[in-house]
Design a protein around this motif. Sequence first.
Motif, PDB file in Angstrom:
ATOM      1  N   TYR A 218      29.412  40.011  50.227  1.00 35.57           N
ATOM      2  CA  TYR A 218      29.505  40.211  51.683  1.00 35.57           C
ATOM      3  C   TYR A 218      30.940  40.522  52.074  1.00 35.57           C
ATOM      4  O   TYR A 218      31.193  41.437  52.869  1.00 35.57           O
ATOM      5  CB  TYR A 218      29.003  38.959  52.396  1.00 35.57           C
ATOM      6  CG  TYR A 218      29.196  38.978  53.886  1.00 35.57           C
ATOM      7  CD1 TYR A 218      28.466  39.845  54.696  1.00 35.57           C
ATOM      8  CD2 TYR A 218      30.112  38.118  54.500  1.00 35.57           C
ATOM      9  CE1 TYR A 218      28.651  39.862  56.072  1.00 35.57           C
ATOM     10  CE2 TYR A 218      30.296  38.125  55.863  1.00 35.57           C
ATOM     11  CZ  TYR A 218      29.564  39.000  56.650  1.00 35.57           C
ATOM     12  OH  TYR A 218      29.754  39.011  58.015  1.00 35.57           O
ATOM     13  N   GLU A 278      17.751  45.065  53.333  1.00 33.17           N
ATOM     14  CA  GLU A 278      19.146  45.460  53.523  1.00 33.17           C
ATOM     15  C   GLU A 278      19.633  46.427  52.443  1.00 33.17           C
ATOM     16  O   GLU A 278      20.369  47.372  52.735  1.00 33.17           O
ATOM     17  CB  GLU A 278      20.044  44.215  53.531  1.00 33.17           C
ATOM     18  CG  GLU A 278      19.932  43.372  54.784  1.00 33.17           C
ATOM     19  CD  GLU A 278      18.702  42.486  54.818  1.00 33.17           C
ATOM     20  OE1 GLU A 278      18.428  41.876  55.870  1.00 33.17           O
ATOM     21  OE2 GLU A 278      17.991  42.396  53.769  1.00 33.17           O
ATOM     22  N   ARG A 279      19.259  46.208  51.183  1.00 30.95           N
ATOM     23  CA  ARG A 279      19.758  47.072  50.105  1.00 30.95           C
ATOM     24  C   ARG A 279      19.357  48.526  50.325  1.00 30.95           C
ATOM     25  O   ARG A 279      20.196  49.443  50.218  1.00 30.95           O
ATOM     26  CB  ARG A 279      19.248  46.581  48.758  1.00 30.95           C
ATOM     27  CG  ARG A 279      19.759  47.412  47.578  1.00 30.95           C
ATOM     28  CD  ARG A 279      19.280  46.846  46.258  1.00 30.95           C
ATOM     29  NE  ARG A 279      17.818  46.871  46.148  1.00 30.95           N
ATOM     30  CZ  ARG A 279      17.156  46.271  45.159  1.00 30.95           C
ATOM     31  NH1 ARG A 279      17.812  45.586  44.246  1.00 30.95           N
ATOM     32  NH2 ARG A 279      15.847  46.343  45.111  1.00 30.95           N
ATOM     33  N   SER A 325      22.696  45.909  59.518  1.00 28.05           N
ATOM     34  CA  SER A 325      22.014  45.407  58.323  1.00 28.05           C
ATOM     35  C   SER A 325      22.912  44.481  57.513  1.00 28.05           C
ATOM     36  O   SER A 325      22.430  43.582  56.810  1.00 28.05           O
ATOM     37  CB  SER A 325      21.538  46.571  57.451  1.00 28.05           C
ATOM     38  OG  SER A 325      22.607  47.435  57.124  1.00 28.05           O
ATOM     39  N   LEU A 326      24.231  44.655  57.620  1.00 23.76           N
ATOM     40  CA  LEU A 326      25.149  43.754  56.933  1.00 23.76           C
ATOM     41  C   LEU A 326      25.107  42.361  57.568  1.00 23.76           C
ATOM     42  O   LEU A 326      25.258  41.340  56.885  1.00 23.76           O
ATOM     43  CB  LEU A 326      26.580  44.317  56.975  1.00 23.76           C
ATOM     44  CG  LEU A 326      27.652  43.595  56.167  1.00 23.76           C
ATOM     45  CD1 LEU A 326      27.240  43.424  54.719  1.00 23.76           C
ATOM     46  CD2 LEU A 326      28.983  44.333  56.265  1.00 23.76           C
ATOM     47  N   THR A 328      22.403  40.943  58.954  1.00 26.27           N
ATOM     48  CA  THR A 328      21.190  40.238  58.534  1.00 26.27           C
ATOM     49  C   THR A 328      21.266  39.824  57.067  1.00 26.27           C
ATOM     50  O   THR A 328      20.679  38.808  56.679  1.00 26.27           O
ATOM     51  CB  THR A 328      19.938  41.104  58.774  1.00 26.27           C
ATOM     52  OG1 THR A 328      20.008  42.298  57.995  1.00 26.27           O
ATOM     53  CG2 THR A 328      19.801  41.466  60.251  1.00 26.27           C
ATOM     54  N   TYR A 329      21.991  40.596  56.250  1.00 26.61           N
ATOM     55  CA  TYR A 329      22.206  40.179  54.863  1.00 26.61           C
ATOM     56  C   TYR A 329      22.944  38.842  54.828  1.00 26.61           C
ATOM     57  O   TYR A 329      22.546  37.911  54.119  1.00 26.61           O
ATOM     58  CB  TYR A 329      22.999  41.247  54.109  1.00 26.61           C
ATOM     59  CG  TYR A 329      23.553  40.776  52.777  1.00 26.61           C
ATOM     60  CD1 TYR A 329      22.710  40.401  51.742  1.00 26.61           C
ATOM     61  CD2 TYR A 329      24.934  40.701  52.573  1.00 26.61           C
ATOM     62  CE1 TYR A 329      23.219  39.952  50.522  1.00 26.61           C
ATOM     63  CE2 TYR A 329      25.450  40.266  51.362  1.00 26.61           C
ATOM     64  CZ  TYR A 329      24.586  39.885  50.345  1.00 26.61           C
ATOM     65  OH  TYR A 329      25.097  39.434  49.141  1.00 26.61           O
ATOM     66  N   LYS A 332      20.851  35.838  55.941  1.00 28.03           N
ATOM     67  CA  LYS A 332      19.883  35.371  54.942  1.00 28.03           C
ATOM     68  C   LYS A 332      20.516  34.518  53.857  1.00 28.03           C
ATOM     69  O   LYS A 332      19.844  33.644  53.284  1.00 28.03           O
ATOM     70  CB  LYS A 332      19.169  36.569  54.309  1.00 28.03           C
ATOM     71  CG  LYS A 332      18.204  37.281  55.257  1.00 28.03           C
ATOM     72  CD  LYS A 332      17.546  38.463  54.581  1.00 28.03           C
ATOM     73  CE  LYS A 332      16.548  39.148  55.522  1.00 28.03           C
ATOM     74  NZ  LYS A 332      15.909  40.330  54.882  1.00 28.03           N
ATOM     75  N   ILE A 390      22.988  44.151  45.874  1.00 33.66           N
ATOM     76  CA  ILE A 390      22.229  43.279  46.779  1.00 33.66           C
ATOM     77  C   ILE A 390      20.808  43.132  46.241  1.00 33.66           C
ATOM     78  O   ILE A 390      20.147  44.137  45.945  1.00 33.66           O
ATOM     79  CB  ILE A 390      22.191  43.867  48.201  1.00 33.66           C
ATOM     80  CG1 ILE A 390      23.597  43.954  48.788  1.00 33.66           C
ATOM     81  CG2 ILE A 390      21.291  43.034  49.112  1.00 33.66           C
ATOM     82  CD1 ILE A 390      23.646  44.617  50.150  1.00 33.66           C
ATOM     83  N   PRO A 394      17.453  38.728  49.499  1.00 35.39           N
ATOM     84  CA  PRO A 394      18.605  37.823  49.451  1.00 35.39           C
ATOM     85  C   PRO A 394      18.321  36.507  50.162  1.00 35.39           C
ATOM     86  O   PRO A 394      17.616  36.457  51.170  1.00 35.39           O
ATOM     87  CB  PRO A 394      19.700  38.614  50.177  1.00 35.39           C
ATOM     88  CG  PRO A 394      18.973  39.582  51.045  1.00 35.39           C
ATOM     89  CD  PRO A 394      17.715  39.927  50.315  1.00 35.39           C
ATOM     90  N   GLU A 399      22.289  35.615  46.190  1.00 36.12           N
ATOM     91  CA  GLU A 399      23.146  36.462  47.030  1.00 36.12           C
ATOM     92  C   GLU A 399      23.370  37.844  46.432  1.00 36.12           C
ATOM     93  O   GLU A 399      23.556  38.818  47.150  1.00 36.12           O
ATOM     94  CB  GLU A 399      24.506  35.775  47.246  1.00 36.12           C
ATOM     95  CG  GLU A 399      24.430  34.463  48.007  1.00 36.12           C
ATOM     96  CD  GLU A 399      24.148  33.273  47.105  1.00 36.12           C
ATOM     97  OE1 GLU A 399      24.085  33.469  45.861  1.00 36.12           O
ATOM     98  OE2 GLU A 399      23.995  32.151  47.615  1.00 36.12           O
ATOM     99  N   THR A 400      23.392  37.926  45.079  1.00 36.52           N
ATOM    100  CA  THR A 400      23.573  39.208  44.398  1.00 36.52           C
ATOM    101  C   THR A 400      22.596  39.269  43.224  1.00 36.52           C
ATOM    102  O   THR A 400      21.969  38.273  42.861  1.00 36.52           O
ATOM    103  CB  THR A 400      25.014  39.357  43.847  1.00 36.52           C
ATOM    104  OG1 THR A 400      25.171  38.533  42.697  1.00 36.52           O
ATOM    105  CG2 THR A 400      26.048  38.969  44.901  1.00 36.52           C
TER     106      THR A 400
END
Length: 411
Positions: A218, A278-279, A325-326, A328-329, A332, A390, A394, A399-400
């Motif tokens: 992030y 998101e990805r 979208s970043l 909401t990533y 989450k 991503i 997530p 996270e990744t």
Amino acid sequence: MSRAMMPLADAASLPLWRRPEGLLYLMAAAMPLSFATWSALLNNFVIEVASFTGKEIGWLHTVREIPGFLAIGVILILLVLREQVLALVALALLGAASGVTAWFPSFTGILVCTLLSSIGFHYFETVNQSLQLQWIDKARAPIVLGRIVAVGAGASLVAYGAIVALWEVLGLDYNKVYLASGGLTVLIVLFAALAFPQFENPNPQHKHMVLRRRYWLYYALQFMAGARRQIFVVFAGFMMVERFGMKVSEMTMLLLVNYLINMAVAPSMGRALGRYGERNVMGFEYIGLTLVFLAYGGLYWFGWGLVIASGLFILDQLFFALSFSLKTYFQKIADPRDIAPTAAVAFTINHIAAVFLPAVLGYLWATSPDHVFLLGAGMALFAFGLICLIPRHPEPGNETVFSRGLPLPAE
């Protein structure tokens, strides 16, 4: 400022317009009225009134981004002010400072007004993003954030439409327009301060700086988003005026069309985010940006004209609208108590490149503007590589793609 305190869970008993989402929508409308107007007039104002070149505009935007780099200071302010109060105070500062911009038509005067309005803008945006993630349920976040983007685009549309329709008809000048837009923002802030209760968040926020290893992706994406944004904010609009000689009414019309499209499609973007994740959405965003930046270079390499440049400008801003979208990533993957301090840290990271890139690229622009956009394409492509890390779903502990199956860190 209303002193009434209301738990967030009790807000459902209020009329729809007085609920937390109503305040988010209202602030989303108030901010662009002054900021979008300032942005729409800026390039023409500094060229016509202060005779700016690429070097001066680069320094102006470097100064403008310093408060964003120092957004981590929000954590200290939150020791004495609640987030909702700080959001409204910062929004009022943005409106007041942008409203008097035309009173100081020198390089120094414009820098000072820009610095003050930027403090308001960046501190408001930092706290506003935190409030959005705290007040909106995760399941509804993509839809609601899409609507917030649409509301902001609609407010920008009103501001730009008024400029296009009335600039020549009423013989408007920079002073009148800046005062009207900034004053309207301040009036909306006063209404919001009186009409809404103070909402009490269910998860008390940490009041210290938060840096967690599991948020590293992030942080990296925030850095790249900030670097990419400078290419558009600083140089795309400047190019339209410098290379194609666009007038205030023409530049504003272009922005008006852009925000009309954003207002129409932003809710659909939110639904797409909820469906594809998101990805996929961010991957689409950055592949599109890579192609747009390469095409910007084509304006210089192949001599393409104003029509293509205008289309690229609109596409560029449209891709930028997908940036929620970043948010909401992070929502989450985050501990709910980390949202406010991490918003401040993320804003600082987002603006690391912003502090030096405009000034440095301003000198590159003076000799090779096409190389500035080529660099932007490289940034977008690198960010796409990060986005591939991503996971599809997530969450804390995932996270990744590298953290799949690993235990959640105890930090």
